[in-house]
Design a protein around this motif. Structure first.
Motif, PDB file in Angstrom:
ATOM      1  N   ILE A 116      13.752   1.439  -6.015  1.00  0.00           N
ATOM      2  CA  ILE A 116      12.323   1.595  -6.283  1.00  0.00           C
ATOM      3  C   ILE A 116      11.679   2.525  -5.264  1.00  0.00           C
ATOM      4  CG2 ILE A 116      10.114   0.362  -6.303  1.00  0.00           C
ATOM      5  CD1 ILE A 116      11.623  -2.047  -7.448  1.00  0.00           C
ATOM      6  N   GLY A 117      12.151   2.468  -4.012  1.00  0.00           N
ATOM      7  CA  GLY A 117      11.532   3.256  -2.967  1.00  0.00           C
ATOM      8  C   GLY A 117      12.026   4.673  -2.829  1.00  0.00           C
ATOM      9  N   LEU A 118      13.137   5.033  -3.497  1.00  0.00           N
ATOM     10  CA  LEU A 118      13.757   6.342  -3.268  1.00  0.00           C
ATOM     11  C   LEU A 118      12.824   7.519  -3.571  1.00  0.00           C
ATOM     12  CD1 LEU A 118      17.487   6.198  -4.430  1.00  0.00           C
ATOM     13  CD2 LEU A 118      16.621   6.961  -2.225  1.00  0.00           C
ATOM     14  N   ILE A 119      12.276   7.555  -4.785  1.00  0.00           N
ATOM     15  CA  ILE A 119      11.443   8.689  -5.171  1.00  0.00           C
ATOM     16  C   ILE A 119      10.184   8.734  -4.323  1.00  0.00           C
ATOM     17  CG2 ILE A 119      10.141   9.738  -7.048  1.00  0.00           C
ATOM     18  CD1 ILE A 119      12.125   8.553  -8.997  1.00  0.00           C
ATOM     19  N   THR A 120       9.553   7.563  -4.123  1.00  0.00           N
ATOM     20  CA  THR A 120       8.351   7.512  -3.294  1.00  0.00           C
ATOM     21  C   THR A 120       8.672   7.907  -1.857  1.00  0.00           C
ATOM     22  OG1 THR A 120       7.443   5.748  -4.673  1.00  0.00           O
ATOM     23  CG2 THR A 120       6.472   6.046  -2.494  1.00  0.00           C
ATOM     24  N   GLY A 121       9.846   7.497  -1.365  1.00  0.00           N
ATOM     25  CA  GLY A 121      10.234   7.866  -0.010  1.00  0.00           C
ATOM     26  C   GLY A 121      10.355   9.366   0.159  1.00  0.00           C
ATOM     27  N   LEU A 164       0.750  10.442  -4.235  1.00  0.00           N
ATOM     28  CA  LEU A 164       1.528   9.239  -4.475  1.00  0.00           C
ATOM     29  C   LEU A 164       1.068   8.537  -5.756  1.00  0.00           C
ATOM     30  CD1 LEU A 164       1.813   7.613  -0.931  1.00  0.00           C
ATOM     31  CD2 LEU A 164       3.605   8.757  -2.228  1.00  0.00           C
ATOM     32  N   ASP A 165       2.019   7.972  -6.466  1.00  0.00           N
ATOM     33  CA  ASP A 165       1.721   7.222  -7.696  1.00  0.00           C
ATOM     34  C   ASP A 165       1.927   5.737  -7.400  1.00  0.00           C
ATOM     35  OD1 ASP A 165       1.381   6.248 -10.208  1.00  0.00           O
ATOM     36  OD2 ASP A 165       3.188   7.154 -11.065  1.00  0.00           O
ATOM     37  N   LEU A 166       0.945   5.133  -6.733  1.00  0.00           N
ATOM     38  CA  LEU A 166       1.070   3.738  -6.325  1.00  0.00           C
ATOM     39  C   LEU A 166       1.045   2.788  -7.519  1.00  0.00           C
ATOM     40  CD1 LEU A 166      -1.194   3.735  -3.139  1.00  0.00           C
ATOM     41  CD2 LEU A 166       1.303   3.802  -3.272  1.00  0.00           C
ATOM     42  N   VAL A 167       0.214   3.087  -8.521  1.00  0.00           N
ATOM     43  CA  VAL A 167       0.145   2.221  -9.706  1.00  0.00           C
ATOM     44  C   VAL A 167       1.482   2.219 -10.438  1.00  0.00           C
ATOM     45  CG1 VAL A 167      -0.961   1.865 -11.942  1.00  0.00           C
ATOM     46  CG2 VAL A 167      -2.332   2.547  -9.960  1.00  0.00           C
ATOM     47  N   GLY A 168       2.072   3.401 -10.585  1.00  0.00           N
ATOM     48  CA  GLY A 168       3.379   3.493 -11.227  1.00  0.00           C
ATOM     49  C   GLY A 168       4.437   2.727 -10.466  1.00  0.00           C
ATOM     50  N   MET A 169       4.391   2.803  -9.154  1.00  0.00           N
ATOM     51  CA  MET A 169       5.362   2.088  -8.330  1.00  0.00           C
ATOM     52  C   MET A 169       5.216   0.574  -8.509  1.00  0.00           C
ATOM     53  SD  MET A 169       5.978   2.410  -4.233  1.00  0.00           S
ATOM     54  CE  MET A 169       7.264   1.438  -3.430  1.00  0.00           C
ATOM     55  N   LYS A 184      -3.239  13.705 -16.072  1.00  0.00           N
ATOM     56  CA  LYS A 184      -4.367  13.645 -15.142  1.00  0.00           C
ATOM     57  C   LYS A 184      -4.200  14.590 -13.963  1.00  0.00           C
ATOM     58  CE  LYS A 184      -6.928  10.405 -12.200  1.00  0.00           C
ATOM     59  NZ  LYS A 184      -6.978   9.015 -11.680  1.00  0.00           N
ATOM     60  N   ASP A 185      -3.102  14.454 -13.207  1.00  0.00           N
ATOM     61  CA  ASP A 185      -2.945  15.302 -12.014  1.00  0.00           C
ATOM     62  C   ASP A 185      -1.533  15.846 -11.825  1.00  0.00           C
ATOM     63  OD1 ASP A 185      -1.516  13.085 -11.167  1.00  0.00           O
ATOM     64  OD2 ASP A 185      -3.070  12.372  -9.812  1.00  0.00           O
ATOM     65  N   GLY A 186      -0.639  15.626 -12.803  1.00  0.00           N
ATOM     66  CA  GLY A 186       0.698  16.208 -12.724  1.00  0.00           C
ATOM     67  C   GLY A 186       1.568  15.633 -11.626  1.00  0.00           C
ATOM     68  N   SER A 187       1.301  14.391 -11.188  1.00  0.00           N
ATOM     69  CA  SER A 187       2.111  13.815 -10.101  1.00  0.00           C
ATOM     70  C   SER A 187       2.547  12.390 -10.425  1.00  0.00           C
ATOM     71  CB  SER A 187       1.325  13.829  -8.792  1.00  0.00           C
ATOM     72  OG  SER A 187       0.100  13.121  -8.924  1.00  0.00           O
ATOM     73  N   PRO A 188       3.290  12.200 -11.537  1.00  0.00           N
ATOM     74  CA  PRO A 188       3.774  10.854 -11.856  1.00  0.00           C
ATOM     75  C   PRO A 188       4.951  10.469 -10.958  1.00  0.00           C
ATOM     76  CG  PRO A 188       4.677  12.417 -13.406  1.00  0.00           C
ATOM     77  CD  PRO A 188       3.733  13.194 -12.520  1.00  0.00           C
ATOM     78  N   LEU A 189       5.234   9.180 -10.894  1.00  0.00           N
ATOM     79  CA  LEU A 189       6.407   8.721 -10.157  1.00  0.00           C
ATOM     80  C   LEU A 189       7.681   9.211 -10.842  1.00  0.00           C
ATOM     81  CD1 LEU A 189       7.363   6.894  -7.781  1.00  0.00           C
ATOM     82  CD2 LEU A 189       7.502   5.027  -9.429  1.00  0.00           C
ATOM     83  N   VAL A 190       7.689   9.204 -12.168  1.00  0.00           N
ATOM     84  CA  VAL A 190       8.824   9.675 -12.957  1.00  0.00           C
ATOM     85  C   VAL A 190       8.353  10.786 -13.889  1.00  0.00           C
ATOM     86  CG1 VAL A 190      10.538   9.059 -14.704  1.00  0.00           C
ATOM     87  CG2 VAL A 190       9.993   7.443 -12.865  1.00  0.00           C
TER      88      VAL A 190
END
Length: 500
Positions: free
Chosen positions: A64-69, A204-209, A259-265
């Motif tokens: 879960i943390g890899l992409i956000t990391g 960062l996409d905190l909601v997606g995470m 919205k801003d082109g920065s989704p988690l996936v």
């Protein structure tokens, strides 16, 4: 100019040593835990579900943390996030080594996974910005050697530290050994690693995470805990409700893209047929390896009653075969035969598993370590043919601007598959153990039957992997090979696969 060159050269090679040490520490820490699980169970009176969560909690948090990391490194600085992750990983290792409660040990392992997810994604990025393109081939060759060394040394180191029972600490040194390594890495990393950031960092996409984390926990928690609670209704309700939560995650990611082109996936990646199939391959392959490595440890140490050292020595032929076959597949076989090498790897791996099943049926509880060498060598060769070239094959048709996101998603998916596989151990392995009566059957026979059943699950997963591989490109993309991207991403994936 000439006088400044040698110090600069030394600094970057010292920086390389630091990040490689961090990767080695993360890699060994996963493989080292499997071999020590029976000792942990005896010392803490831990349940089998706790043992599952020692691996699954780490794998899930890591995934879960890899992409956000990786994205945190792009935004706030790769050196800064790397040092934060390494410091946190070292602290979590200390906590793992001192706690005396099974649930607290699982919590410390989850923290380790989260910190590893901050640390590991920065490694390849730091190498990329530290070394020029003409030197990266040599650097990634060294990186691959470290991955191979970790695969071989992890189980052996875990076996030795557990067997020696240093200062009466039982299994605890497998975690405490990270303290001096981590502290030295922090000191040297702060001095020699150069800071870098992405020129245009995404948000960062905190909601997606949160949605992804909650959905996956709703699926995996009852899968792991259900057996101990006699499969209660709430477990099935949780797993069913996980579907709309994960569906909500997909819907939000689409909204985030608009919205801003920065989704988690980056969901548009799944429009590429070969990438979507590759994600299926990684998920299924991670699931099968997640099942195998855990039940293999239980079978040898609890079922057959072998020591941690004997179990560790038994696994050496497998690790050596993986390393040898991986090098051969990338350098000689894939450039000539393409996708067929990966499919051949799945067939060889399945043949090794079937050989293992045959040997268990033939020798039963009297099976010896040397008799296991043949199926393990065959399995290792098959795995080596897959793990090294798979990422390049999956990424070969992905647009260059999405290569980083796609590579992170591949690693995440493989780790998620590993976590799901660890959860399925409750069904594939302990479903047999729980139904057996130890008063009428020997423990070795019970665990042998459970191990055999799990191996059939592995064979089924490999059949699915083989079929999905037909959707991968037949040949490696020449453009990606010329750009040298495949090598970098391939080494990163190699590390994650061995970590599983």
């Amino acid at each position: 100019m000439t006088t400044d060159s040698p110090p600069a050269d030394r600094r970057r090679w010292l920086a390389l040593a630091v990040v490689m040490t961090a990767s080695f520490m993360d890699l060994v820490d996963v493989t080292i835990v499997n071999i020590a699980m029976p000792s942990i169970q005896r010392d803490l009176d831990a349940s089998f579900s706790v043992l599952q969560w020692l691996g699954e909690g780490y794998a899930l948090a890591f995934a879960i943390g890899l992409i956000t990391g990786g994205r945190l490194g792009d935004i706030y600085g790769r050196k800064k996030i790397f040092l934060l992750g390494m410091g946190g990983f070292t602290l979590a290792s200390m906590l793992c080594g001192v706690v005396s409660d099974p649930q607290l040990l699982v919590a410390a392992r989850v923290l380790q996974g989260l910190m590893g997810a901050l640390m590991v994604p920065q490694v390849l990025s730091i190498i990329h910005v530290t070394f020029p393109a003409e030197e990266r081939g040599k650097v990634f060759g060294m990186f691959g050697a470290i991955v191979g060394l970790g695969a071989v040394s992890g189980p052996m180191l875990g076996a030795l530290l557990t067997q020696w029972n240093i200062l009466g600490l039982e299994w605890r040194p497998i975690f405490l050994i990270n303290l001096p390594v981590g502290i030295a890495g922090l000191i040297l990393g702060r001095r020699f690693i150069e800071e870098s950031k992405a020129p245009q960092a995404l948000k960062l996409d905190l909601v997606g995470m949160v949605l992804a984390s909650v959905g996956l926990l709703m699926l995996l928690y009852p899968l792991t805990q259900g057996r101990e609670h006699d499969w209660p209704v709430w477990g099935f309700v949780s797993m069913v409700c996980a579907v709309p939560v994960l569906g909500g995650f997909v819907a939000y990611e689409r909204h985030k893209s608009r919205k801003d082109g920065s989704p988690l996936v980056e969901l548009s990646l799944f429009k590429v047929k070969s990438f979507a199939a590759g994600i299926g391959v990684q998920l299924t392959f991670g699931l099968t390896t997640g099942i195998f490595f855990l039940v293999w440890t239980f079978y040898m140490q609890i079922g057959l009653g072998w020591s941690a050292l004997r179990a560790g020595l038994t696994g050496i032929p497998f690790s050596l075969a993986v390393s040898a076959a991986a090098g051969m597949s990338v350098q000689k076989l894939v450039p000539r035969f393409g996708r067929k090498v990966l499919q051949g790897g799945a067939v060889v791996l399945a043949a090794g598993v079937l050989t293992y099943i045959w040997e268990i049926d033939r020798y039963g509880a009297s099976i010896k370590s040397w008799q296991m060498a043949l199926p393990l060598i065959i399995m290792g060769a098959g795995m080596g043919l897959i793990v090294a070239p798979i990422t390049d094959a999956v990424l070969s048709e992905v647009p260059r601007e999405h290569a980083g996101s796609a590579s992170g998603l591949i690693n995440t998916t493989q780790q998620l598959g590993n976590a799901i596989g660890l959860g399925l151990v409750s069904v594939s392995f302990f479903g047999v153990v729980d139904k057996a009566d130890p008063r009428t059957r020997a423990m070795a026979d019970i665990f042998g039957d459970a191990f055999t059943r799990s191996l059939w699950w592995v064979v089924g997963g490999l059949v699915v992997v083989f079929g999905l591989m037909y959707l991968l490109p037949k040949r490696k993309a020449a453009a990606a090979a010329a750009a040298g991207e495949g090598t970098e991403q391939e080494q990163g994936q190699g590390q994650e696969l061995v970590t599983a």
